[in-house]
Design an enzyme around this catalytic site. Structure first.
Site, short mmCIF file in Angstrom:
data_model
loop_
_atom_site.label_atom_id
_atom_site.label_comp_id
_atom_site.label_asym_id
_atom_site.label_seq_id
_atom_site.Cartn_x
_atom_site.Cartn_y
_atom_site.Cartn_z
N ASN A 154 0.86 -1.32 0.04
CA ASN A 154 -0.20 0.00 0.02
C ASN A 154 0.92 1.32 -0.15
OD1 ASN A 154 0.94 -0.45 2.57
ND2 ASN A 154 -1.15 0.65 3.58
N GLU A 252 5.21 -3.78 11.95
CA GLU A 252 4.06 -2.85 11.79
C GLU A 252 2.98 -3.65 11.06
OE1 GLU A 252 3.79 -0.09 13.44
OE2 GLU A 252 5.87 0.16 13.72
N CYS A 286 -2.85 1.82 6.86
CA CYS A 286 -2.87 1.22 8.08
C CYS A 286 -3.32 2.14 9.14
CB CYS A 286 -1.57 0.50 8.40
SG CYS A 286 -0.22 1.97 8.30
N GLU A 464 9.66 2.99 14.25
CA GLU A 464 10.43 3.22 12.77
C GLU A 464 10.51 4.70 12.86
OE1 GLU A 464 9.72 0.55 9.57
OE2 GLU A 464 7.60 0.69 10.09
P1 NAD Z 1 0.84 -9.13 3.91
O1 NAD Z 1 1.23 -9.59 5.27
O2 NAD Z 1 -0.01 -9.90 2.85
O3 NAD Z 1 2.00 -9.05 3.17
C1 NAD Z 1 3.14 -7.99 3.62
C2 NAD Z 1 4.28 -8.58 3.00
O4 NAD Z 1 4.87 -9.92 3.78
C3 NAD Z 1 4.62 -8.84 1.59
O5 NAD Z 1 5.78 -8.29 0.94
C4 NAD Z 1 4.44 -10.36 1.33
O6 NAD Z 1 4.72 -10.88 0.38
C5 NAD Z 1 4.99 -10.96 2.82
N1 NAD Z 1 4.82 -12.36 2.98
C6 NAD Z 1 3.30 -12.54 3.11
N2 NAD Z 1 3.54 -13.92 3.60
C7 NAD Z 1 4.71 -14.07 4.12
C8 NAD Z 1 5.09 -15.29 4.89
N3 NAD Z 1 4.68 -16.35 5.31
N4 NAD Z 1 6.64 -15.03 5.14
C9 NAD Z 1 7.22 -13.88 4.97
N5 NAD Z 1 6.81 -12.77 4.40
C10 NAD Z 1 5.49 -12.98 3.96
O7 NAD Z 1 0.21 -7.53 3.84
P2 NAD Z 1 -0.27 -6.79 2.52
O8 NAD Z 1 -1.47 -7.26 2.11
O9 NAD Z 1 0.91 -6.43 1.75
O10 NAD Z 1 -0.57 -5.35 3.50
C11 NAD Z 1 -1.59 -4.93 3.85
C12 NAD Z 1 -1.61 -5.07 5.39
O11 NAD Z 1 -0.42 -4.25 5.87
C13 NAD Z 1 -2.54 -4.44 6.35
O12 NAD Z 1 -3.21 -5.27 7.18
C14 NAD Z 1 -2.23 -3.14 6.86
O13 NAD Z 1 -2.52 -2.55 7.83
C15 NAD Z 1 -0.76 -3.25 6.89
N6 NAD Z 1 0.25 -2.18 6.94
C16 NAD Z 1 0.50 -1.71 8.14
C17 NAD Z 1 1.37 -0.58 8.16
C18 NAD Z 1 1.83 -0.09 9.31
O14 NAD Z 1 2.80 0.65 9.38
N7 NAD Z 1 1.32 -0.47 10.58
C19 NAD Z 1 1.49 0.41 7.04
C20 NAD Z 1 1.14 -0.27 5.79
C21 NAD Z 1 0.37 -1.50 5.76
#
Ligand code: NAD
Length: 483
Positions: A154, A252, A286, A464
């Protein structure tokens, strides 16, 4: 015409032999027929090569001159800023954020690198007298080592930037894995970094899936820390694996961020803050406010005015200047938004407006921002992170009830209040459990030079951004010396 196939960057070079059987197509959510670029996916073997390259480069980079680090980071920041328009269009095209917002994100990425260019030169360290005669104590920090950076889709350039810049600044080597939905911004960033004069292996990019590339990074004994942003589910899995490997983590994750609107608020300001925080960037932040908790005196006027403003939002192609809300990132997220809308209706909330898919010839994943009222705290739309432009309004009696409702969540990333009461604002700032609190401002939208992060199920590990990033990316060393 077939686009060029791009690849990962390992040990100082873009990988030249690509496995044509495992290609990733990067498509535009405003027009899925638009194939932006094609990427060769990295596998476990390439991930291990990248980790080994980072390991080899680590001792040299840890000893590098701070000026060398500052110059490299400054070069990267300057080029991002100089190419902001082009990078913003690329970002809007692959993620669906409107160009205006993408531009803000690219600028933030450039400024993060510029900030850490300065930070590399900042003196640090403490001297203490010992409780023992003639002993001196020095306390200083050292690089953590090899860092695995795993990013979500995102914020395709800002989140990688605010992780990569401090990692390099404090003398660490990096293996960066972006989300598969947004490889183009990651590749463009890596291409800039590849020309910044870093020794081979200091920075590596792996384009590939979480279940292989990400998982290998987390399990590798040669990776010292993981900085992750993404879903709570993936974060929990990383935390478990990292604990087994005794690895330092910074996670995060999600949010269900509340915005309180009190009777004494300025109505237009409250509506603007809610509209921006809930629906801009298609609600895919997020820090988005997905629960608005409104006291009963202003409730009806607030809902009526917010509905009017919401209906007027233009949903469309992210690159059209008239668009306010770009498409949802992909078909899966669109289905998830629609399913939450259905569950809200089923559980008895009132769908005031929006919540529909817009049919269009380009096949864009267009979804009208949804406003629910008459929501109760047990409903799924009120409790679970949707990650889309779906807003629930909860009616409460007074500030005390609003505060209790805001706190009623396992998450704790961002929280906001709209009020003209100094007393309520101060109370909320001091007592909210969220890591970031906004007064008369949207819950989303933060600066790049101060700590970012939350509590509870939203975050784990140290903050961060800003000077606080040092805590994660370094280890503390205490030395004693007899005079
Ligand atoms: P996601 O957890 O599906 O993926 C995030 C990253 O993790 C991707 O690069 C993905 O390929 C990787 N990943 C997925 N499964 C994995 C595994 N088993 N082992 C290692 N890596 C793995 O999340 P998303 O759909 O890309 O992003 C949306 C989420 O991110 C939402 O829940 C949102 O709230 C959160 N988000 C949080 C913040 C914050 O700063 N708190 C900021 C932006 C987004």
């Amino acid at each position: 015409m077939n686009p060029v196939t791009k690849s990962s960057y390992v040990d100082g070079a873009f990988v030249s032999t690509v496995d044509a059987s495992d290609l990733l197509d990067n498509r535009n959510p405003s027009n899925p027929d638009d194939l932006i670029e094609r990427f060769a996916r990295a596998d476990q073997a390439l991930t291990e090569q990248a980790i080994a390259a980072a390991r080899r480069a680590q001792p040299g980079w840890a000893r590098s001159n701070p000026q060398q680090r500052a110059d490299a980071l400054d070069f990267i920041g300057s080029e991002i800023l100089a190419r902001r328009d082009e990078l913003a269009v690329l970002l809007a095209r692959e993620e669906g954020k409107i160009v205006r917002e993408a531009l803000g994100e690219v600028e933030r990425a450039g400024r993060s690198f510029k900030f850490y260019a300065q930070e590399a030169l900042r003196a640090e360290g403490e001297k203490y007298p010992s409780v023992r005669q003639d002993v001196g104590i020095d306390v200083f920090t050292q690089p953590l080592g090899v860092i695995g950076i795993i990013a979500p889709w995102n914020f395709p350039i800002a989140i990688p930037a605010w992780k990569i810049a401090p990692a390099l600044c404090f003398g660490n080597c990096v293996v960066f894995k972006p989300a598969e939905l947004v490889p183009s911004s990651a590749w463009a960033l890596a291409e800039i970094i590849s020309r910044a004069g870093l020794p081979a292996g200091v920075f590596n990019l792996l384009i590939g899936p979480g279940r292989s590339v990400g998982d290998t990074l987390i399990r590798s004994p040669h990776v010292d820390g993981i900085s992750f942003t993404g879903s709570e589910q993936t974060g929990r899995q990383i935390a478990r694996l990292a604990a087994e490997g005794m690895k330092k983590v910074q996670l995060e994750m999600g949010g269900k961020n509340p915005l309180i609107v009190l009777d004494d608020a300025d109505l237009e300001q409250a509506v603007e803050v809610a509209l921006n925080g809930s629906f801009y960037s298609t609600g895919q932040r997020c820090t988005a406010s997905s629960r608005v908790i409104v006291t009963e005196g202003i409730h009806d006027a607030f809902v009526a005015r917010l509905a009017e403003r919401t209906r007027a939002l233009q949903v469309g192609d992210a690159q059209q200047p008239s668009t306010d809300i770009g498409p949802v990132v992909d078909a899966r997220q669109l289905e998830q938004n629609l399913a939450y809308v259905a569950s809200g209706v089923e559980q008895g909330a009132r769908l005031v407006c929006g919540g529909e898919r817009i049919d269009n010839p380009a096949g864009a994943f267009l979804f009208t921002p949804a406003l629910f009222s008459e929501v109760t705290p047990d409903m799924r739309i009120y409790r679970e992170e949707i990650f889309g432009p779906v807003l629930s309004v909860l009616k409460v009696r007074d500030y005390d009830e609003a505060f209790a409702a805001a706190e009623d969540t396992a998450f704790g990333l961002s929280a906001g209040i709209v009020t003209t009461s100094l007393r309520s604002a101060e109370h909320f700032k001091r007592n909210s459990s969220a890591g970031m609190v906004m007064v008369n401002l949207p819950t989303a939208g933060v600066d790049y030079h101060v700590p970012f992060g939350g509590n509870g199920a939203s975050s784990l590990g140290s903050r961060e951004q800003g000077t606080h990033a040092r805590q994660f990316f370094t280890r503390v060393k205490t030395t004693y010396q007899l005079a």
